[in-house]
Design a protein around this motif. Structure first.
Motif, PDB file in Angstrom:
ATOM      1  N   ARG A  55      13.484 -38.322 -14.195  1.00  0.00           N
ATOM      2  CA  ARG A  55      14.347 -39.272 -13.496  1.00  0.00           C
ATOM      3  C   ARG A  55      14.141 -39.177 -11.987  1.00  0.00           C
ATOM      4  O   ARG A  55      14.037 -40.195 -11.299  1.00  0.00           O
ATOM      5  N   ARG A  56      14.043 -37.961 -11.468  1.00  0.00           N
ATOM      6  CA  ARG A  56      13.848 -37.786 -10.030  1.00  0.00           C
ATOM      7  C   ARG A  56      12.474 -38.279  -9.590  1.00  0.00           C
ATOM      8  O   ARG A  56      12.323 -38.840  -8.500  1.00  0.00           O
ATOM      9  N   ILE A  57      11.451 -38.072 -10.423  1.00  0.00           N
ATOM     10  CA  ILE A  57      10.114 -38.590 -10.114  1.00  0.00           C
ATOM     11  C   ILE A  57      10.143 -40.112 -10.084  1.00  0.00           C
ATOM     12  O   ILE A  57       9.565 -40.741  -9.179  1.00  0.00           O
ATOM     13  N   LEU A  62       7.080 -42.112  -5.590  1.00  0.00           N
ATOM     14  CA  LEU A  62       5.945 -41.538  -4.867  1.00  0.00           C
ATOM     15  C   LEU A  62       4.671 -42.354  -5.038  1.00  0.00           C
ATOM     16  O   LEU A  62       3.817 -42.381  -4.150  1.00  0.00           O
ATOM     17  N   GLY A  63       4.519 -42.972  -6.198  1.00  0.00           N
ATOM     18  CA  GLY A  63       3.275 -43.684  -6.463  1.00  0.00           C
ATOM     19  C   GLY A  63       2.167 -42.712  -6.857  1.00  0.00           C
ATOM     20  O   GLY A  63       2.365 -41.501  -6.927  1.00  0.00           O
ATOM     21  N   ALA A 117       6.004 -33.480  -1.349  1.00  0.00           N
ATOM     22  CA  ALA A 117       7.180 -34.104  -1.950  1.00  0.00           C
ATOM     23  C   ALA A 117       7.225 -33.869  -3.458  1.00  0.00           C
ATOM     24  O   ALA A 117       8.282 -33.599  -4.031  1.00  0.00           O
ATOM     25  N   HIS A 118       6.082 -33.963  -4.104  1.00  0.00           N
ATOM     26  CA  HIS A 118       6.022 -33.740  -5.555  1.00  0.00           C
ATOM     27  C   HIS A 118       6.365 -32.296  -5.896  1.00  0.00           C
ATOM     28  O   HIS A 118       7.060 -32.026  -6.890  1.00  0.00           O
ATOM     29  N   GLN A 119       5.892 -31.367  -5.086  1.00  0.00           N
ATOM     30  CA  GLN A 119       6.227 -29.965  -5.296  1.00  0.00           C
ATOM     31  C   GLN A 119       7.739 -29.762  -5.201  1.00  0.00           C
ATOM     32  O   GLN A 119       8.326 -28.989  -5.970  1.00  0.00           O
ATOM     33  N   ARG A 130       9.241 -43.941   1.085  1.00  0.00           N
ATOM     34  CA  ARG A 130       9.149 -45.342   1.479  1.00  0.00           C
ATOM     35  C   ARG A 130       8.148 -45.482   2.629  1.00  0.00           C
ATOM     36  O   ARG A 130       8.039 -44.597   3.473  1.00  0.00           O
ATOM     37  N   SER A 131       7.465 -46.620   2.672  1.00  0.00           N
ATOM     38  CA  SER A 131       6.686 -46.913   3.864  1.00  0.00           C
ATOM     39  C   SER A 131       7.665 -47.318   4.961  1.00  0.00           C
ATOM     40  O   SER A 131       8.749 -47.843   4.685  1.00  0.00           O
ATOM     41  N   ALA A 132       7.278 -47.077   6.201  1.00  0.00           N
ATOM     42  CA  ALA A 132       8.162 -47.418   7.316  1.00  0.00           C
ATOM     43  C   ALA A 132       8.479 -48.910   7.317  1.00  0.00           C
ATOM     44  O   ALA A 132       9.637 -49.309   7.532  1.00  0.00           O
TER      45      ALA A 132
END
Length: 263
Positions: A55-57, A62-63, A117-119, A130-132
């Motif tokens: 769920r968090r992934i 992240l893509g 971030a994945h770690q 998110r992209s800026a």
């Protein structure tokens, strides 16, 4: 006959309570010594942990990205590998340190940020990527104060907010103010990861005429880990290699056709 272990039974009971298995807890005296209780609790904990991670992934968005193990450390002309690998320990989260990856296009800034971030997701933290342009465009389009407050809270809440590609577009003063507001909300409370192709001295070009740029950079880099990367675009390198490989294949085919014609 099963020998009762009061300490172990109490531990198992606490785990059942944490899982909110109320029926099991209510009849604990009847099942406490059963051999199936411990495996049952472990199965439930493992399944809930797995579902939580998935769920968090999904929510992190992240893509797709290349795993750190496949990263070509020899390609950048300059990169502090030990600093990146230290980030994977996630100790920077302990004091809400920010992370900024600075470098030209195609040197792996986003890939490295996504791996960190994945770690964090695997370790149980919440992440939002998110992209800026996507994030600031969304915030600027909101037409009510209540909607804006809710959305700012949405971006301020995760343990890690990854803002990708700052510097690829220029933004209005309102966009700059919104980013400053968000960074301020997260300041010294939660970690923000930023990737940018612009050194901080050029952020005034990203946010022209915005009065808050100096304060924005100051809040972002205070106690931040700044990773500078130098080198040519890895994507251009791969494109060049694919072009050369296709050229060799075409040359080999022409040679084979000529040999076939000659025979």
């Amino acid at each position: 006959m099963t020998t009762s272990n009061p300490n172990n039974n109490e531990t198992l009971r606490s785990r059942a309570q944490a899982l909110r298995l109320n029926g099991l807890v209510e009849h604990w005296s009847e099942v406490a010594d059963a051999n199936w209780v411990a495996p049952l609790l472990q199965w439930e904990e493992d399944e809930r942990a797995h579902r939580s991670l998935q769920r968090r992934i999904r929510d992190a968005k992240l893509g797709g990205f290349k795993a750190l193990g496949d990263f070509d450390w020899k390609w950048p002309k300059r990169i502090e590998r030990s600093a990146v690998e230290d980030l994977m320990s996630l100790t920077f989260l302990n004091d809400a340190t920010n992370v900024v990856f600075i470098g030209p296009n195609g040197v792996g800034k986003s890939t490295l940020a996504q791996n960190v971030a994945h770690q964090a997701l695997i370790a149980g933290h919440t992440v939002l990527c998110r992209s800026a342009s996507e994030m600031l465009g969304e915030l600027a389009a909101l037409d009510s104060d209540s909607a804006l407050r809710r959305r700012l809270r949405h971006y301020a809440t995760p343990d890690i907010l990854l803002i990708d590609e700052v510097g690829y577009l220029s933004y209005s003063n309102r966009h700059a103010d919104l980013l400053f507001e968000l960074i301020s909300r997260r300041y010294e409370a939660r970690s923000t990861i930023v990737t940018t192709n612009k050194p901080f001295s050029e952020w005034s070009e990203v946010f022209p005429n915005a009065a808050c740029v100096v304060s924005l950079v100051d809040r972002l880099v205070h106690r931040a880990e700044v990773i500078s990367i130098e080198g040519e675009s890895y994507r251009l390198k791969e494109a060049r290699e694919r072009t050369e490989a296709r050229a060799r294949q075409r040359s080999a085919k022409r040679t084979a056709v000529k040999k076939g014609t000659a025979s």
